[in-house]
Design an enzyme around this catalytic site. Structure first.
Site, short mmCIF file in Angstrom:
data_model
loop_
_atom_site.label_atom_id
_atom_site.label_comp_id
_atom_site.label_asym_id
_atom_site.label_seq_id
_atom_site.Cartn_x
_atom_site.Cartn_y
_atom_site.Cartn_z
N SER A 14 0.81 -1.22 0.00
CA SER A 14 0.00 0.00 0.00
C SER A 14 0.85 1.27 0.00
CB SER A 14 -0.92 0.02 1.22
OG SER A 14 -1.60 1.26 1.26
N SER A 16 -0.64 4.14 0.60
CA SER A 16 -1.39 5.11 1.40
C SER A 16 -0.53 5.76 2.49
CB SER A 16 -2.63 4.45 2.03
OG SER A 16 -3.55 4.16 1.02
N LYS A 63 -13.29 -4.61 3.58
CA LYS A 63 -14.15 -3.42 3.49
C LYS A 63 -15.58 -3.71 3.96
CE LYS A 63 -11.34 -1.33 -0.01
NZ LYS A 63 -11.22 -0.64 -1.27
N ASP A 99 -13.90 5.34 -2.26
CA ASP A 99 -13.38 4.66 -3.46
C ASP A 99 -14.14 5.05 -4.72
OD1 ASP A 99 -11.31 3.15 -2.39
OD2 ASP A 99 -12.63 1.49 -1.86
N GLY A 120 -15.30 -8.60 -11.56
CA GLY A 120 -15.23 -8.76 -10.11
C GLY A 120 -16.54 -8.38 -9.46
N GLY A 123 -16.05 -5.74 -2.87
CA GLY A 123 -16.40 -4.43 -2.33
C GLY A 123 -16.22 -3.30 -3.32
N TYR A 208 -2.71 -0.90 -8.58
CA TYR A 208 -1.71 0.10 -8.97
C TYR A 208 -0.31 -0.40 -8.62
CZ TYR A 208 -1.86 1.12 -3.98
OH TYR A 208 -1.81 1.00 -2.61
N GLY A 228 -4.54 1.77 -11.27
CA GLY A 228 -5.31 2.29 -10.14
C GLY A 228 -4.68 3.47 -9.42
N1 LIG Z 1 -6.55 1.96 -6.54
C1 LIG Z 1 -7.28 2.03 -5.45
O1 LIG Z 1 -7.36 3.06 -4.79
C2 LIG Z 1 -8.08 0.83 -5.03
C3 LIG Z 1 -9.22 1.03 -4.25
C4 LIG Z 1 -9.96 -0.10 -3.91
C5 LIG Z 1 -9.54 -1.38 -4.31
N2 LIG Z 1 -8.43 -1.53 -5.06
C6 LIG Z 1 -8.01 -2.87 -5.53
O2 LIG Z 1 -9.14 -3.55 -6.05
C7 LIG Z 1 -9.01 -4.94 -5.86
C8 LIG Z 1 -10.27 -5.53 -5.25
O3 LIG Z 1 -10.50 -5.02 -3.95
P1 LIG Z 1 -11.86 -5.42 -3.17
O4 LIG Z 1 -11.76 -4.77 -1.84
O5 LIG Z 1 -13.03 -5.17 -4.03
O6 LIG Z 1 -11.64 -7.01 -3.00
P2 LIG Z 1 -12.69 -8.13 -2.58
O7 LIG Z 1 -13.92 -7.54 -1.97
O8 LIG Z 1 -11.92 -9.13 -1.80
O9 LIG Z 1 -13.13 -8.78 -3.99
C9 LIG Z 1 -12.21 -9.48 -4.76
C10 LIG Z 1 -12.83 -9.89 -6.10
O10 LIG Z 1 -11.77 -10.42 -6.89
C11 LIG Z 1 -12.17 -11.69 -7.41
N3 LIG Z 1 -10.96 -12.50 -7.56
C12 LIG Z 1 -9.97 -12.70 -6.65
N4 LIG Z 1 -8.99 -13.46 -7.18
C13 LIG Z 1 -9.37 -13.75 -8.45
C14 LIG Z 1 -8.78 -14.50 -9.50
N5 LIG Z 1 -7.59 -15.10 -9.36
N6 LIG Z 1 -9.43 -14.58 -10.68
C15 LIG Z 1 -10.62 -13.95 -10.85
N7 LIG Z 1 -11.26 -13.23 -9.88
C16 LIG Z 1 -10.63 -13.13 -8.69
C17 LIG Z 1 -13.15 -12.24 -6.41
O11 LIG Z 1 -13.95 -13.20 -7.06
P3 LIG Z 1 -14.75 -14.39 -6.26
O12 LIG Z 1 -16.04 -13.77 -5.83
O13 LIG Z 1 -14.89 -15.45 -7.27
O14 LIG Z 1 -13.86 -14.78 -5.11
C18 LIG Z 1 -13.91 -10.96 -6.03
O15 LIG Z 1 -14.90 -10.67 -6.98
C19 LIG Z 1 -7.76 -5.16 -4.99
O16 LIG Z 1 -6.69 -5.53 -5.85
C20 LIG Z 1 -7.52 -3.77 -4.39
O17 LIG Z 1 -6.14 -3.55 -4.12
C21 LIG Z 1 -7.68 -0.45 -5.43
#
Ligand SMILES: NC(=O)c1ccc[n+]([C@@H]2O[C@H](COP(=O)([O-])OP(=O)(O)OC[C@H]3O[C@@H](n4cnc5c(N)ncnc54)[C@H](OP(=O)(O)O)[C@@H]3O)[C@@H](O)[C@H]2O)c1
Length: 263
Positions: A14, A16, A63, A99, A120, A123, A208, A228
């Site tokens: 991170s 942050s 989250k 977000d 996806g 959250g 990112y 990101g």
């Molecule tokens: N740039 C930014 O400021 C920012 C902000 C927020 C989040 N993010 C990034 O966004 C991503 C998701 O965060 P989140 O909090 O939404 O996570 P989350 O709630 O844990 O959701 C993860 C999602 O990814 C899917 N997934 C995980 N591994 C996978 C794989 N190998 N192949 C296909 N699908 C897969 C999961 O599918 P299933 O339902 O099948 O398990 C689920 O839909 C993270 O990488 C996070 O770092 C970045």
């Protein structure tokens, strides 16, 4: 001194802490921001109080647990049940989501988006889908597992797991999965991603700091894309605005935080 933190698993990647500490230092705020590797989301609330924090950000996969940990939810987070920012107010935890608005700011340069495909169903996907709906954008969701699609079906969205997906034309495809974060996975089978990328004008990845396999393919197809980093910047700007009790102008906060990326 006030202490802030980011909770996540993983959390070592991170940026942050860098962004917030750079801002605190530049504006001579008596505050510090650290990272906490939290494996069990149900321990978030007690960890927050044990560390005597004034506020926190929450990243993957906590989250939704953060939403449960709060005493009160304000703004957009209420509609989606997903919290990425917590503020301590009179001994109570107040939850927000920055977000979605952060992402919308990041994709502004792409112009008007009318049709989006979200990869996806976690959250971040919930936050973005609901935020796009506010702007009357047509939203489709594609996820590895069927079980997480219920929330999106209730919103009336086009929802598919990999085996039922039929590709359409999109203005924007967004990877909100964590595929590519710690591994070299694609958010869906490679052929499916190639097909999707042949039917979109723009692409974005929430991840990112690295070129994910998804972004690698996007580059190869010559599609205009964003990783990101800008989403990170703007969600951080909005979170910091809350940490600092809205004392600083958003534009100034963004300018300062942007500079931390060059460190
Ligand atoms: N740039 C930014 O400021 C920012 C902000 C927020 C989040 N993010 C990034 O966004 C991503 C998701 O965060 P989140 O909090 O939404 O996570 P989350 O709630 O844990 O959701 C993860 C999602 O990814 C899917 N997934 C995980 N591994 C996978 C794989 N190998 N192949 C296909 N699908 C897969 C999961 O599918 P299933 O339902 O099948 O398990 C689920 O839909 C993270 O990488 C996070 O770092 C970045």
């Amino acid at each position: 001194m006030k202490l802030f933190a980011i909770f996540g698993d993983p959390v070592s990647h991170s940026r942050s802490p860098l962004m917030h500490n750079f801002l605190f230092k530049t504006l001579r705020e008596d505050s510090c921001y650290t990272r906490v590797h939290l494996t069990d989301g149900s321990k978030l609330r007690e960890t927050f109080f044990n560390l005597d924090l004034s506020g926190a950000n929450i990243t993957v996969p906590h989250k939704e647990a953060a939403y449960e940990a709060c005493d009160e939810i304000r703004g957009f987070a209420k509609a989606i049940g997903v919290v990425n920012t917590i503020i301590l107010e009179d001994g109570r935890l107040i939850g927000y989501n920055t977000d979605a608005d952060g992402f919308m700011e990041a994709v502004k340069p792409f112009g008007k988006i009318q049709k989006v495909l979200i990869l996806g169903a976690g959250g971040t996907a919930k936050a973005l889908a609901s935020r796009f709906l506010q702007d009357d954008v047509h939203v489709s969701v594609l996820n590895r597992s069927e079980s997480r699609l219920d929330y999106f079906k209730e919103l009336g969205l086009t929802c598919n797991s990999w085996d039922s997906f039929i590709c359409e034309d999109y203005d924007l495809v967004v990877n909100t999965t964590s595929a590519g974060l710690k591994d070299d996975a694609y958010p869906a089978p490679k052929e499916m991603i190639e097909d999707i990328l042949s039917h979109t004008s723009y692409a974005a990845d929430a991840i990112y700091g690295k070129v994910t396999p998804f972004l690698q393919l996007t580059q190869e197809k010559g599609i205009t894309y964003k990783d990101g980093a800008d989403m990170l910047l703007y969600q951080g700007v909005l979170a910091n605005h809350l940490f600092c009790n809205k004392r600083y102008d958003l534009k100034i906060t963004a300018e300062i935080m942007q500079k931390s990326f060059a460190i």
